[in-house]
Design a protein around this motif. Structure first.
Motif: not given
Length: 146
Positions: A28, A31, A33, A40, A50, A52, A56
């Motif tokens: 968090m 990123l 997230r 993920i 996604h 990114d 992941r």
């Protein structure tokens, strides 16, 4: 039928909880997230939706390599005892997938990250996870295996 015995491992559980909490906070902070495992994984399985994918993949690699880290520290792989058949595992996986879809996330996303953010939806979902888990354990241990 043989009863299922659950081993009480407070130190290992505490260490695992601390590591999961630390990882979710770091994700968090760095990123922005949320560390929900199914989200993920979904991002890896649908890379066009996604872009990114790098973080992941790195996070999934870390999850998968965890037992190797345990082996490096202790000299042996962690013991895993799954007291159900492969078909039951597949049924369980299907049910979890359905639950994740209808619940808008998994236990890690709601329970670890959502509750920490005081999300009402996550608090309600986590309460339902815990209630359902408690009822399931009771039925399995005291009705089915009685």
């Amino acid at each position: 039928m043989t009863a299922i015995e659950t081993l009480f491992t407070p130190w290992q559980s505490l260490a695992g909880g601390v590591l999961i909490g630390l990882a979710s906070v770091l994700l968090m902070l760095t990123l922005g997230r949320i560390m929900g495992a199914t989200g993920i994984l979904a991002g890896v399985l649908t890379p066009s939706a996604h872009p990114d994918i790098a973080w992941r993949l790195a996070l999934l690699a870390g999850m998968i390599s965890g037992p190797l880290a345990v082996m490096a520290v202790t000299g042996q792989m962690p013991a895993v005892d799954v007291p159900v058949s492969i078909p039951m595992l597949l049924v369980g996986g299907l049910l979890v997938g359905i639950g994740v879809t209808y619940g808008s996330g998994c236990t890690s996303g709601h329970g670890v990250c959502g509750v920490a953010r005081l999300s009402r939806r996550s608090i309600a979902a986590t309460a339902m996870f815990m209630l359902t888990t408690g009822m399931t354990v009771y039925v399995i241990r005291h009705v089915v295996w009685a």
